[in-house]
Design an enzyme around this catalytic site. Structure first.
Site, mmCIF file in Angstrom:
data_model
loop_
_atom_site.group_PDB
_atom_site.id
_atom_site.type_symbol
_atom_site.label_atom_id
_atom_site.label_comp_id
_atom_site.label_asym_id
_atom_site.label_seq_id
_atom_site.Cartn_x
_atom_site.Cartn_y
_atom_site.Cartn_z
ATOM 1 N N CYS A 1 3.530 -4.254 6.838
ATOM 2 C CA CYS A 1 3.115 -4.013 5.455
ATOM 3 C C CYS A 1 4.307 -3.615 4.589
ATOM 4 O O CYS A 1 5.378 -3.289 5.092
ATOM 5 C CB CYS A 1 2.054 -2.919 5.395
ATOM 6 S SG CYS A 1 0.461 -3.410 6.093
ATOM 7 N N HIS B 1 0.828 -1.210 0.000
ATOM 8 C CA HIS B 1 0.000 0.000 0.000
ATOM 9 C C HIS B 1 0.864 1.262 0.000
ATOM 10 O O HIS B 1 2.055 1.235 0.336
ATOM 11 C CB HIS B 1 -0.951 0.018 1.205
ATOM 12 C CG HIS B 1 -0.290 0.201 2.537
ATOM 13 N ND1 HIS B 1 0.044 1.439 3.043
ATOM 14 C CD2 HIS B 1 0.084 -0.705 3.482
ATOM 15 C CE1 HIS B 1 0.600 1.297 4.236
ATOM 16 N NE2 HIS B 1 0.643 0.007 4.533
#
Length: 259
Positions: free
Chosen positions: A230, A214
């Site tokens: 992440c 992301h």
């Protein structure tokens, strides 16, 4: 036309013969079409969907904050990888960065403008990809594969065995590392907000539990700091990956020593 045609009161009105000629021309050619201006983020002679593409970067550009990234850090890190930038990357495109771009352009045989344009980016990205020998075999099989090398802070995108692009990223910290293995994207949200940390995660593509590819509103330098697991992209790059893969079955491969 060069300037407006004025009306009454000292006006210049085209002669009837000219008007007739224009009408005849339109009748033959059909409606006039206007070529739209390039979209934001478009590159000269291409778009961000093209292989190894980035926005044009030149002297004076600055990576000001995570909301205003001009890919200057990336130019500097990639020049450093090919041995043409000796300074510490700082996100400011000044004379040292410009000189490095010119040296690279001379190396690849293009006009040394000092501007990181599309032809320059294409060659610079390809030549600065590292760790090719460590890429898992699965990355080069059929289909779409995002391959994250934790040591080299890069995500390579492959389609049917062909490398299409590579982005600089950062992953999880030592206590929350990005999990290694082969996964598939199981959930996507273009405007996701973390429920745990209440931070935006634009263009999120989840592949393992709460871990996702992301855009980050916190990352400036991909070699400074970490995520909570992440894979953080600059938001413009996450948007680029999203445009290419959000409607595809995407497999994610995470490998390499933690860095």
């Amino acid at each position: 036309m060069n300037g407006p045609w004025r009306g009454a009161g000292g006006s210049r009105v085209p002669a009837l013969g000219v008007v007739a000629a224009l009408v005849l021309t339109l009748a033959v050619l059909g409606p006039l079409t206007v070529t739209p201006a390039p979209a934001a983020g478009a590159t000269a002679g291409g778009t961000l969907r093209d292989p190894f593409s980035r926005e044009i970067v030149r002297r004076g550009d600055v990576d000001a904050d995570p909301y205003h990234i001009e890919h200057v850090y990336e130019v500097q890190y990639r020049l450093k990888r090919v041995g043409l930038f000796d300074a510490v990357p700082n996100g400011q495109f000044g004379p040292i960065t410009e000189a490095g771009v010119k040296k690279f352009q001379k190396r690849i045989g293009v006009r040394p403008t000092g501007i990181a344009n599309r032809p320059t980016w294409r060659r610079l990205i390809k030549q600065s990809v590292r760790g090719r020998g460590a890429v898992p075999p699965g990355c080069t099989t059929s289909g779409w594969h995002a391959c994250y090398d934790r040591w080299w802070h890069q995500v390579n995108l492959y389609h049917d065995g062909k490398l299409l692009n590579s982005w600089l990223v950062r992953g999880g910290g030592s206590s929350t590392p990005t999990r290694t293995g082969t996964f598939r994207v199981y959930y996507r949200d273009i405007d996701h907000v973390s429920s745990a940390f209440h931070t935006p995660m634009p263009y999120a593509q989840f592949f393992s539990g709460g871990q996702a590819l992301h855009g980050s509103r916190l990352m400036m330098d991909p070699y400074v700091g970490h995520s909570h697991g992440c894979v953080n992209f600059w938001t413009e790059d996450a948007r680029q990956l999203w445009a290419l893969t959000s409607h595809k079955r995407l497999r994610v491969h995470v490998y390499g020593q933690w860095s």
